[in-house]
Every structure is written in C-alpha cells, then in structure tokens.
Design a protein around this motif. Sequence first.
Motif, mmCIF file in Angstrom:
data_model
loop_
_atom_site.group_PDB
_atom_site.id
_atom_site.type_symbol
_atom_site.label_atom_id
_atom_site.label_comp_id
_atom_site.label_asym_id
_atom_site.label_seq_id
_atom_site.Cartn_x
_atom_site.Cartn_y
_atom_site.Cartn_z
ATOM 1 N N ASN A 140 32.389 -78.152 14.313
ATOM 2 C CA ASN A 140 33.394 -79.144 14.679
ATOM 3 C C ASN A 140 32.802 -80.546 14.731
ATOM 4 O O ASN A 140 31.635 -80.750 14.393
ATOM 5 C CB ASN A 140 34.059 -78.777 16.009
ATOM 6 N N GLU A 141 33.587 -81.495 15.189
ATOM 7 C CA GLU A 141 33.212 -82.903 15.162
ATOM 8 C C GLU A 141 32.457 -83.361 16.405
ATOM 9 O O GLU A 141 32.143 -84.538 16.537
ATOM 10 C CB GLU A 141 34.483 -83.759 14.998
ATOM 11 N N ASP A 142 32.095 -82.464 17.292
ATOM 12 C CA ASP A 142 31.455 -82.869 18.545
ATOM 13 C C ASP A 142 30.115 -83.570 18.351
ATOM 14 O O ASP A 142 29.719 -84.372 19.189
ATOM 15 C CB ASP A 142 31.262 -81.671 19.470
ATOM 16 N N VAL A 143 29.406 -83.250 17.293
ATOM 17 C CA VAL A 143 28.115 -83.896 17.043
ATOM 18 C C VAL A 143 28.108 -84.455 15.624
ATOM 19 O O VAL A 143 28.447 -83.777 14.665
ATOM 20 C CB VAL A 143 26.934 -82.909 17.232
ATOM 21 N N ALA A 144 27.712 -85.715 15.512
ATOM 22 C CA ALA A 144 27.743 -86.377 14.204
ATOM 23 C C ALA A 144 26.674 -85.844 13.262
ATOM 24 O O ALA A 144 26.857 -85.827 12.056
ATOM 25 C CB ALA A 144 27.569 -87.885 14.384
ATOM 26 N N SER A 145 25.549 -85.399 13.807
ATOM 27 C CA SER A 145 24.443 -84.998 12.937
ATOM 28 C C SER A 145 24.277 -83.489 12.829
ATOM 29 O O SER A 145 23.291 -83.020 12.288
ATOM 30 C CB SER A 145 23.138 -85.602 13.460
ATOM 31 N N GLY A 146 25.234 -82.726 13.334
ATOM 32 C CA GLY A 146 25.110 -81.269 13.294
ATOM 33 C C GLY A 146 25.467 -80.693 11.942
ATOM 34 O O GLY A 146 26.437 -81.095 11.315
ATOM 35 N N VAL A 147 24.651 -79.769 11.474
ATOM 36 C CA VAL A 147 24.897 -79.096 10.204
ATOM 37 C C VAL A 147 24.951 -77.599 10.467
ATOM 38 O O VAL A 147 24.141 -77.053 11.221
ATOM 39 C CB VAL A 147 23.773 -79.410 9.193
ATOM 40 N N VAL A 148 25.903 -76.928 9.859
ATOM 41 C CA VAL A 148 25.981 -75.476 9.895
ATOM 42 C C VAL A 148 25.262 -74.976 8.654
ATOM 43 O O VAL A 148 25.521 -75.443 7.549
ATOM 44 C CB VAL A 148 27.446 -75.002 9.895
ATOM 45 N N GLN A 149 24.362 -74.021 8.842
ATOM 46 C CA GLN A 149 23.579 -73.558 7.703
ATOM 47 C C GLN A 149 23.436 -72.044 7.716
ATOM 48 O O GLN A 149 23.430 -71.420 8.764
ATOM 49 C CB GLN A 149 22.207 -74.227 7.690
#
Length: 150
Positions: free
Chosen positions: A38-47
């Motif tokens: 989701n949009e909660d963290v700007a730098s988060g990536v799902v991998q």
Amino acid sequence: WIGEHIFNFIARFRNDVVMGWHGDADTIKILPRDFLGNEDVASGVVQFDDTGTIGLSVTNANTELNCFVPIPYGKKATHVDIFASSALAITAFEGDLTDGGITTKGTGNANTTLDITDVSHADDTYLGIRVVTTATSDIVYGGKVTIVDI
C-alpha cells in the motif's frame, strides 16, 4: 441409453459450473502474486523472496500487503488463512466496487484460521485481506479463503 448419457452430461456440466472457484467448491487459493503493497511508505517495495522459501517480502518494515478476492456466484467466504514466516496481524474486510468503501469482517494473525463475518457474493463487493508486516525479514507465502454455498 442416449437419454441417460445426455442426463449425465447435463448433470456433470451443471455441477462444474457451480463448483466454485477454478473447480474447487470449498477453497480459493491466494498466491504470493496476489498481494500488493500500500501507500503507507514511499520507499517500500514488495519483492519475490526465494532465499530458502518462496513468498513475498518487503523492503520497508511498515508496508502493508493487501489482496482482493472475488467471491464466486452462489458462495460466501467464511474463513481466511494467511501463511507467513511469523504471526503477522491480518484484517479481513468487505470492499465495495461502487464507492471504495470497506467494512471490517474480522481480525487475527497469520498462521491461524480467522473465522470472519461472512462475505457473500454480490455484483459490487469483494473480500479484501490486509497483512501488516513488521520487519523486512517477514515473508508472506500465500493463503486460502474457505467458501460455502449461500
């Protein structure tokens, strides 16, 4: 003889149509690919993580993973199982396609069966599941939704 074969064919076809999701009358699988951050963290990536196990991990510990599950015609969702590397917090909710609204249907933890308030098939609703990660080492393997006839 011909009438009996036609009857058996029709009965088999009818049963296939109402079987449920992809031929399973009782379960909808949730694959790792079904989760979105989701949009909660700007730098988060799902991998995709394949370091010994296969699942999804995140690059920011505050990322929430969400999946969205349509409920087959004539069915209702009754239970949710999310499988992960730890007992992550999960929330099941009913989403509305027409206005984006959500209604919580249950909360619990991964690796235990969550008995939700039933979510029945409707033209404009779906089941959503949110998984809250707490560390970049968390891995979500997938899940399943139990469905039964309405």
